[in-house]
Structures are given as C-alpha cells and as structure tokens.
Scaffold this active site. Structure first.
Site, PDB file in Angstrom:
ATOM      1  N   HIS A  62       1.768   2.330  -3.376  1.00  0.00           N
ATOM      2  CA  HIS A  62       0.785   3.211  -4.012  1.00  0.00           C
ATOM      3  C   HIS A  62       0.968   4.655  -3.548  1.00  0.00           C
ATOM      4  O   HIS A  62       0.913   5.588  -4.346  1.00  0.00           O
ATOM      5  CB  HIS A  62      -0.635   2.758  -3.661  1.00  0.00           C
ATOM      6  CG  HIS A  62      -1.049   1.478  -4.284  1.00  0.00           C
ATOM      7  ND1 HIS A  62      -0.882   1.216  -5.618  1.00  0.00           N
ATOM      8  CD2 HIS A  62      -1.669   0.375  -3.749  1.00  0.00           C
ATOM      9  CE1 HIS A  62      -1.382   0.011  -5.890  1.00  0.00           C
ATOM     10  NE2 HIS A  62      -1.854  -0.515  -4.772  1.00  0.00           N
ATOM     11  N   GLU A  96       0.819  -1.216   0.000  1.00  0.00           N
ATOM     12  CA  GLU A  96       0.000   0.000   0.000  1.00  0.00           C
ATOM     13  C   GLU A  96       0.855   1.269   0.000  1.00  0.00           C
ATOM     14  O   GLU A  96       0.504   2.269  -0.632  1.00  0.00           O
ATOM     15  CB  GLU A  96      -0.952  -0.001   1.204  1.00  0.00           C
ATOM     16  CG  GLU A  96      -1.963  -1.133   1.212  1.00  0.00           C
ATOM     17  CD  GLU A  96      -2.851  -1.163  -0.025  1.00  0.00           C
ATOM     18  OE1 GLU A  96      -3.005  -0.117  -0.697  1.00  0.00           O
ATOM     19  OE2 GLU A  96      -3.371  -2.245  -0.338  1.00  0.00           O
TER      20      GLU A  96
END
Length: 297
Positions: free
Chosen positions: A209, A206
């Site tokens: 990202h 994550e």
C-alpha cells in the site's frame, strides 16, 4: 488497507520467540476460530477515491519519462514497547530479509525491482503508543519519523482486535507528510505468535500500500478494481488458504496467492508484473521528490 486476522478465541498460550513470553489477551489473534470477523479499516479508500487516485496518476505519468526499473527504499524501523513486550532485533532483520525476498520474486511471481535498505532500528518505550498506535499516531510519528517521501518508516507495535497492520498511500504524502508510513503488529513478524500470520507477510502487504497498490478485491467485481490489468477482479477478500476461488464473471480466477489479498501467510507468494510496474509509477509520481506530491491529499 489494513490486513485483518480472523476472529480469535481466548485460550492462547503461544510464545512469540523463545526469549519473549507473550500472555494471551482478548483479540490477540493467537488462536483462530472458525467464524470470520472484520473491523472498519484505518484509511480504507472509497471506490471514488481509488478512481481519483488512478486518474491523477495517469495524468502525471502522461508524457513523463519511464520510471526507473530498479529502486532501493531507505528503511527506518521504529520499535514501540511497553518495557516488557517487543520483538528482538533478529526478528526485525528477518522481516527486512522477507521484504526483499517477496519483492524480489523469490517466493513466486516476477521480481518487482524494489529493494529495502535498513538504515536503522530505533526503540521507543512508550506503553500507550505500543498498545494503541492509531490513537496516538500523530504524536508518535511526529516524534519518531525520519526522512522525506522516499523513506519508509515502519512502526512496530501491538494493534488491537483484528487489525494486523495499516499504511498510508504515496499520493497522501504532500497533504500529511508526518503521517506517512506503515504500522504492523509485532507478533506478525517472521516467527511471531499470530497463528497463520507469522511469516512477515503483513509487512509485505502493508508496504505494498505504501508503494501505491490497492487490494486485489478493491471495488469487488466493478471497474476499476485495483487498477492493475493483470490482477483479476475479486468480489471478496480471501480467507484462509483455499485451493481455488472465482467470485467474478470477469476473466481469470481470484488472485488468492497475491500479497495484496487477505489470505493466510502460507497461501501468499507473489506480486504480478503489473503491480511491480504500478509501484514504480507511484514512486516516480509521488515519492521521487517532494515537488511530485502536490495534488491529492
């Protein structure tokens, strides 16, 4: 952008850590069934949005100085709890160590030149935020978030169903600075109770990202893919930990060991040199100062 676990059974009696008992709940992800199931991803970009983001980045970087080879990200960890369930501080520090090892190439692949410096751990007892951070996101982040575009705010809570975590992208900061950050399930930290997702790689994925990387399977076999030259096109996310996978006619087999795929944690081990360069470009374009983030929402 959110990582997913596979479908789960309800016969789970796993503990997160010796000192923290966890009761099995529907969708808890403690035991994995053979069938795969996925939910719509929070903030998942469309192919058009990926193309627009890559075009905007290219325009910003044209004629700009080369990005710094090394960058250190200030990190604030916000631990949500219902008063009964939460990870211990030792697990959080182990998560930070895992981030630095993964981005430093210690598990495989090149060193990306990205490191994370823990600035603090803040604990917030708020049961509704803990069990549904997405629903209460604006209020939660509005109260807890620290720093500017250069500061990573990592929120640790309990996500529902099959979602392991989700993140915003750097080019969104200017349009919604309060929303900026990463949310992961507390049971995905190193030593957690999510079987096959218990090495802390959900956080690695994550935060990829947050630093500007798309999934390796973005747009399937169609251009521009994830926009990184050294990650081969991939038609579908990787499930489990296969020996090999090749889903596109384009050169190269699927990057099943890449942190930006969906494989089980034991199968993940690397970023590519191109992904490392992309993170530094995204940082220079959108996180080096607030003024750099004034175009795409």
């Amino acid at each position: 952008m959110a990582r997913r676990a596979t479908a789960v059974t309800l016969v789970c009696l796993l503990a997160a850590w010796p000192a923290v008992a966890v009761q099995a709940e529907p969708g808890s992800g403690c035991r994995v069934a053979a069938r795969t199931s996925r939910l719509p991803e929070p903030y998942a970009p469309t192919p058009g949005q990926v193309t627009d983001a890559l075009a905007d980045l290219a325009e910003r970087m044209e004629g700009a100085p080369a990005p710094a080879a090394k960058l250190t990200v200030p990190l604030w960890v916000h631990v949500l709890t219902d008063g009964r369930r939460r990870p211990p501080d030792a697990a959080i520090k182990e998560q930070v160590a895992t981030l630095n090892a993964a981005y430093g190439g210690q598990y495989g692949g090149p060193d990306t030149g990205v490191r994370f410096e823990l600035k603090g751990i803040a604990v917030k007892q708020q049961a509704d935020w803990f069990v549904d951070p997405l629903l209460h996101e604006r209020q939660m982040k509005g109260e807890l978030r620290k720093g500017g575009p250069e500061t990573l705010n990592l929120y640790i809570a309990q996500l529902s169903e099959l979602v392991l975590g989700y993140s915003t992208y750097p080019h969104w900061y200017r349009g919604a600075p309060i929303n900026d950050g990463v949310v992961i399930d507390w049971r995905s930290l190193p030593g957690g109770s999510l079987r096959n997702f218990d090495r802390g790689y959900t956080g690695v994925h994550e935060i990829g990202h947050w630093l500007g990387l798309f999934h390796t399977f973005e747009n399937g076999c169609e251009a521009p893919g994830d926009g990184v030259d050294d990650t081969p096109y991939e038609a579908t996310p990787t499930e489990g930990c296969p020996a090999a996978k090749d889903t596109c006619r384009a050169p190269g087999t699927d990057p099943i060991h890449n942190f930006m795929d969906y494989a089980h944690d034991r199968c993940m081990q690397e970023f590519t040199a191109g992904q490392g360069a992309r993170m530094h470009e995204m940082w220079a374009a959108y996180r080096s100062s607030p003024e750099m983030s004034d175009r795409l929402p």
